[in-house]
Structure formats: structure tokens, C-alpha cells
Design a protein around this motif. Sequence first.
Motif, PDB file in Angstrom:
ATOM      1  N   PRO A  11       0.842  -1.202   0.000  1.00  0.00           N
ATOM      2  CA  PRO A  11       0.000   0.000   0.000  1.00  0.00           C
ATOM      3  C   PRO A  11       0.878   1.254   0.000  1.00  0.00           C
ATOM      4  O   PRO A  11       1.848   1.353   0.754  1.00  0.00           O
ATOM      5  N   GLY A  12       0.570   2.153  -0.912  1.00  0.00           N
ATOM      6  CA  GLY A  12       1.390   3.344  -1.087  1.00  0.00           C
ATOM      7  C   GLY A  12       2.539   3.159  -2.051  1.00  0.00           C
ATOM      8  O   GLY A  12       3.227   4.126  -2.400  1.00  0.00           O
ATOM      9  N   GLY A  13       2.761   1.908  -2.500  1.00  0.00           N
ATOM     10  CA  GLY A  13       3.859   1.638  -3.413  1.00  0.00           C
ATOM     11  C   GLY A  13       3.569   2.084  -4.834  1.00  0.00           C
ATOM     12  O   GLY A  13       2.432   2.389  -5.197  1.00  0.00           O
ATOM     13  N   GLN A  14       4.603   2.101  -5.643  1.00  0.00           N
ATOM     14  CA  GLN A  14       4.528   2.649  -7.000  1.00  0.00           C
ATOM     15  C   GLN A  14       4.723   1.572  -8.052  1.00  0.00           C
ATOM     16  O   GLN A  14       5.490   0.628  -7.863  1.00  0.00           O
ATOM     17  N   ALA A  15       4.020   1.737  -9.169  1.00  0.00           N
ATOM     18  CA  ALA A  15       4.207   0.885 -10.347  1.00  0.00           C
ATOM     19  C   ALA A  15       4.709   1.737 -11.507  1.00  0.00           C
ATOM     20  O   ALA A  15       4.265   2.872 -11.689  1.00  0.00           O
ATOM     21  N   ILE A  16       5.625   1.168 -12.274  1.00  0.00           N
ATOM     22  CA  ILE A  16       6.117   1.794 -13.504  1.00  0.00           C
ATOM     23  C   ILE A  16       6.045   0.749 -14.604  1.00  0.00           C
ATOM     24  O   ILE A  16       6.667  -0.315 -14.499  1.00  0.00           O
ATOM     25  N   VAL A  17       5.286   1.038 -15.655  1.00  0.00           N
ATOM     26  CA  VAL A  17       5.113   0.104 -16.763  1.00  0.00           C
ATOM     27  C   VAL A  17       5.473   0.827 -18.057  1.00  0.00           C
ATOM     28  O   VAL A  17       4.907   1.887 -18.357  1.00  0.00           O
ATOM     29  N   VAL A  18       6.397   0.255 -18.803  1.00  0.00           N
ATOM     30  CA  VAL A  18       6.873   0.859 -20.053  1.00  0.00           C
ATOM     31  C   VAL A  18       6.345   0.037 -21.222  1.00  0.00           C
ATOM     32  O   VAL A  18       6.455  -1.193 -21.227  1.00  0.00           O
ATOM     33  N   ALA A  19       5.768   0.728 -22.211  1.00  0.00           N
ATOM     34  CA  ALA A  19       5.177   0.055 -23.376  1.00  0.00           C
ATOM     35  C   ALA A  19       5.479   0.862 -24.630  1.00  0.00           C
ATOM     36  O   ALA A  19       5.643   2.093 -24.576  1.00  0.00           O
ATOM     37  N   PHE A  20       5.514   0.185 -25.757  1.00  0.00           N
ATOM     38  CA  PHE A  20       5.704   0.883 -27.020  1.00  0.00           C
ATOM     39  C   PHE A  20       4.519   1.797 -27.314  1.00  0.00           C
ATOM     40  O   PHE A  20       3.367   1.465 -27.012  1.00  0.00           O
ATOM     41  N   GLY A  21       4.826   2.948 -27.928  1.00  0.00           N
ATOM     42  CA  GLY A  21       3.792   3.809 -28.472  1.00  0.00           C
ATOM     43  C   GLY A  21       3.371   3.306 -29.845  1.00  0.00           C
ATOM     44  O   GLY A  21       3.398   2.106 -30.118  1.00  0.00           O
ATOM     45  N   ARG A  22       3.005   4.229 -30.720  1.00  0.00           N
ATOM     46  CA  ARG A  22       2.456   3.840 -32.019  1.00  0.00           C
ATOM     47  C   ARG A  22       3.484   3.092 -32.871  1.00  0.00           C
ATOM     48  O   ARG A  22       4.652   3.462 -32.919  1.00  0.00           O
ATOM     49  N   ARG A  67      27.099  11.879 -40.364  1.00  0.00           N
ATOM     50  CA  ARG A  67      27.528  11.625 -38.987  1.00  0.00           C
ATOM     51  C   ARG A  67      27.919  10.152 -38.846  1.00  0.00           C
ATOM     52  O   ARG A  67      27.492   9.302 -39.622  1.00  0.00           O
ATOM     53  N   PRO A  68      28.699   9.805 -37.792  1.00  0.00           N
ATOM     54  CA  PRO A  68      29.156   8.417 -37.658  1.00  0.00           C
ATOM     55  C   PRO A  68      28.051   7.434 -37.272  1.00  0.00           C
ATOM     56  O   PRO A  68      28.199   6.229 -37.469  1.00  0.00           O
ATOM     57  N   VAL A  69      26.957   7.930 -36.691  1.00  0.00           N
ATOM     58  CA  VAL A  69      25.848   7.058 -36.304  1.00  0.00           C
ATOM     59  C   VAL A  69      24.533   7.660 -36.792  1.00  0.00           C
ATOM     60  O   VAL A  69      24.429   8.872 -37.001  1.00  0.00           O
ATOM     61  N   ALA A  70      23.554   6.807 -36.975  1.00  0.00           N
ATOM     62  CA  ALA A  70      22.196   7.251 -37.301  1.00  0.00           C
ATOM     63  C   ALA A  70      21.345   7.152 -36.044  1.00  0.00           C
ATOM     64  O   ALA A  70      21.433   6.179 -35.298  1.00  0.00           O
ATOM     65  N   GLU A  71      20.538   8.166 -35.800  1.00  0.00           N
ATOM     66  CA  GLU A  71      19.650   8.157 -34.638  1.00  0.00           C
ATOM     67  C   GLU A  71      18.243   7.788 -35.084  1.00  0.00           C
ATOM     68  O   GLU A  71      17.658   8.444 -35.939  1.00  0.00           O
ATOM     69  N   LEU A  72      17.729   6.711 -34.504  1.00  0.00           N
ATOM     70  CA  LEU A  72      16.373   6.269 -34.795  1.00  0.00           C
ATOM     71  C   LEU A  72      15.522   6.470 -33.548  1.00  0.00           C
ATOM     72  O   LEU A  72      15.906   6.063 -32.447  1.00  0.00           O
ATOM     73  N   LYS A  73      14.364   7.066 -33.735  1.00  0.00           N
ATOM     74  CA  LYS A  73      13.491   7.390 -32.618  1.00  0.00           C
ATOM     75  C   LYS A  73      12.332   6.399 -32.539  1.00  0.00           C
ATOM     76  O   LYS A  73      11.784   5.989 -33.562  1.00  0.00           O
ATOM     77  N   THR A  74      11.970   6.066 -31.324  1.00  0.00           N
ATOM     78  CA  THR A  74      10.833   5.190 -31.086  1.00  0.00           C
ATOM     79  C   THR A  74       9.964   5.794 -30.000  1.00  0.00           C
ATOM     80  O   THR A  74      10.467   6.182 -28.941  1.00  0.00           O
ATOM     81  N   GLU A  75       8.673   5.892 -30.276  1.00  0.00           N
ATOM     82  CA  GLU A  75       7.742   6.451 -29.303  1.00  0.00           C
ATOM     83  C   GLU A  75       7.474   5.424 -28.205  1.00  0.00           C
ATOM     84  O   GLU A  75       7.160   4.266 -28.478  1.00  0.00           O
ATOM     85  N   ILE A  76       7.604   5.878 -26.951  1.00  0.00           N
ATOM     86  CA  ILE A  76       7.428   4.999 -25.799  1.00  0.00           C
ATOM     87  C   ILE A  76       6.443   5.642 -24.820  1.00  0.00           C
ATOM     88  O   ILE A  76       6.517   6.843 -24.555  1.00  0.00           O
ATOM     89  N   ASN A  77       5.539   4.829 -24.284  1.00  0.00           N
ATOM     90  CA  ASN A  77       4.628   5.272 -23.228  1.00  0.00           C
ATOM     91  C   ASN A  77       5.126   4.743 -21.883  1.00  0.00           C
ATOM     92  O   ASN A  77       5.391   3.547 -21.743  1.00  0.00           O
ATOM     93  N   ILE A  78       5.222   5.635 -20.918  1.00  0.00           N
ATOM     94  CA  ILE A  78       5.630   5.254 -19.561  1.00  0.00           C
ATOM     95  C   ILE A  78       4.455   5.502 -18.623  1.00  0.00           C
ATOM     96  O   ILE A  78       4.038   6.642 -18.397  1.00  0.00           O
ATOM     97  N   GLY A  79       3.893   4.415 -18.111  1.00  0.00           N
ATOM     98  CA  GLY A  79       2.779   4.515 -17.189  1.00  0.00           C
ATOM     99  C   GLY A  79       3.257   4.453 -15.752  1.00  0.00           C
ATOM    100  O   GLY A  79       4.084   3.606 -15.404  1.00  0.00           O
ATOM    101  N   THR A  80       2.768   5.367 -14.929  1.00  0.00           N
ATOM    102  CA  THR A  80       3.088   5.351 -13.500  1.00  0.00           C
ATOM    103  C   THR A  80       1.774   5.351 -12.719  1.00  0.00           C
ATOM    104  O   THR A  80       0.774   5.903 -13.167  1.00  0.00           O
ATOM    105  N   ALA A  81       1.800   4.705 -11.563  1.00  0.00           N
ATOM    106  CA  ALA A  81       0.575   4.585 -10.760  1.00  0.00           C
ATOM    107  C   ALA A  81       0.954   4.199  -9.343  1.00  0.00           C
ATOM    108  O   ALA A  81       2.106   3.842  -9.061  1.00  0.00           O
ATOM    109  N   ARG A  82      -0.043   4.269  -8.437  1.00  0.00           N
ATOM    110  CA  ARG A  82       0.177   3.853  -7.051  1.00  0.00           C
ATOM    111  C   ARG A  82      -0.919   2.913  -6.603  1.00  0.00           C
ATOM    112  O   ARG A  82      -2.034   2.914  -7.138  1.00  0.00           O
TER     113      ARG A  82
END
Length: 284
Positions: free
Chosen positions: A145-156, A267-282
Motif C-alpha cells: 500500500p502506497g507503493g509505485q508501479a512503472i510500466v513501459v510500453a511501445f507507443g504507435r 555523422r558516424p551514427v544514425a539516430e532512430l526514434k521510437t515512441e514509448i509510453n511510460i505509465g506510473t501509478a500507485r
Amino acid sequence: MTYTTPMQPVNAKPSIREAWDRIAPAFDEFMTPQSVRFGEEVLRRADIGPGVKFLDVAAGSGALSIPAARLGAEVLATDISPVMIECLTARAHSEGMANLEARVMDGCALDLPDGVFDVVASQHGVSLFPDVLAGLAELRRVTKPGGQAIVVAFGRLQKAEFIGFFMGAIRAAVPQAPALPVDPPPLPFQLADPEVFRGKLSEAGFAEVAVETVSWDMQIESAASLWKTAASSNPIGAGMAAGLTDDQRTDALQVLTGMLRERAAGRPVAELKTEINIGTARKL
């Protein structure tokens, strides 16, 4: 030439376990280093330090467990794949982490008592479950009770560039290769809609629910590196890569090299972006 791998859904738990066991060594080598760096950013949303009891469900080989243990938390990492747990344990041993324990466990039926963890978390783990609500409910059950949840999921799906580049190269080389479905999308994208994500967390019994959409910026050095990362990121990617002949793979890598060169723009590297959803809750 034809594309040979059937796109079969992985539903039964033995099949899920076996599928992840097969890709675990490559996942650990190519995907986990990228995921750990992102996991470090995710954990800044929680108060994690010495004495905090931290649970990582569907942990893979340590995207959240390793950085949480580095911060001094008492970490329990669980995953349905024994080979993933072996890889995670090896990572923990290599850093001398006496505060990290890894155990094989089904995330929808955790062999753990109620209300024991200060922070429960899952990065691209619970969000892949066929019964995501059951996985979230188990997270809540074992949270204090009172603890936290963190859930990470892909976006679109359309905003996951590392997958888009990989699939684009395959389909350029093999036009008859199947596209990933969009309605419904593959399981990794079932929480892509923040409203759906918030609703699932609330339905599981969590309170103070919030979902933040961020960008995961992956630094890609070569076509071979991206290929190995995407092909080991999930059984779906592994199946797509395995369905190619040697000639088709060579053609796809040539296409991918050109795509990354264009993105890198000198540039020496290519940057690829990925949409991520971070859900937080208690848990109240």
C-alpha cells in the motif's frame, strides 16, 4: 525467391517460453544494452535507493533490474524464460550485484505474497502479455500500500523507427514479405494509445495513474547492428529475419545500409526514434 516464414501468433505459454528462450542470448547481446540505457531514464521517475524492495516482471536480461540494483535497491527480477534469467544472472554476477536475485516466474501468476514491494516495474514485458490486465493486476497485488508501479510500453507502431527501418528493408528486398498488422497491432503495441493504457492501469486497481509519451533515441552504428537488434528484440522480429534466404538477407542489408546512411547525413551514427509510453501509478 519466396518469403518462407509463416506469421504465427505465439499464444500458449510453453510456446512463449520457448520462443523467448531461443532469442535470449542474442537479445541479451544486442537489445539489452540499448534497453538498460533507457531503463536508467525510466527509473528517475521513482524513489529508488538502498533498502527499497524492487520487483521487475518479465525482466528480460535486466533493462530495469540492472540499473535498479546499481542504485542500491533490493531487486527481484522475474521472467518466464529460463535462458533470459540465466543471461540476467550472468550480468548481475559480472557487476558483483549481491542485491539482485533472478527467478523464473509467470508474470500472470507470480509466486509471491501480497503487498511486499515498494516499487514494481516492467519494461516491454507485461505490455506484451496476451492478458495484459492479468499481468497488471498481479503487479498491483504484490505492491505494498502506497507503493509505485512503472510500466513501459511501445507507443504507435508507425513511430517505432528501428522496426520501420528493419521492415522497410525486408519489404524492399522481398516485396511479398508480409507487413505487420495494424488493426489490431502486434501485442507489443497493445498499449500504444495512452487512453487505453491509462484505462488498463485503472481497471487493474491502481490509482494516481499517469501516462507520459517520450522518445527512445537509439544510436545505430551500422546496418548489421540494427539488423541484429531488431531480429533479436522479439520473436516476431526473429521470425521475420529467419524467413529470409541468404540472398534476400544480403539484399535487405544493402537497402538498410542506404537508409541509415541517408539518416546519418554524414555523422558516424544514425539516430532512430521510437515512441514509448511510460505509465506510473500507485496502490492506495
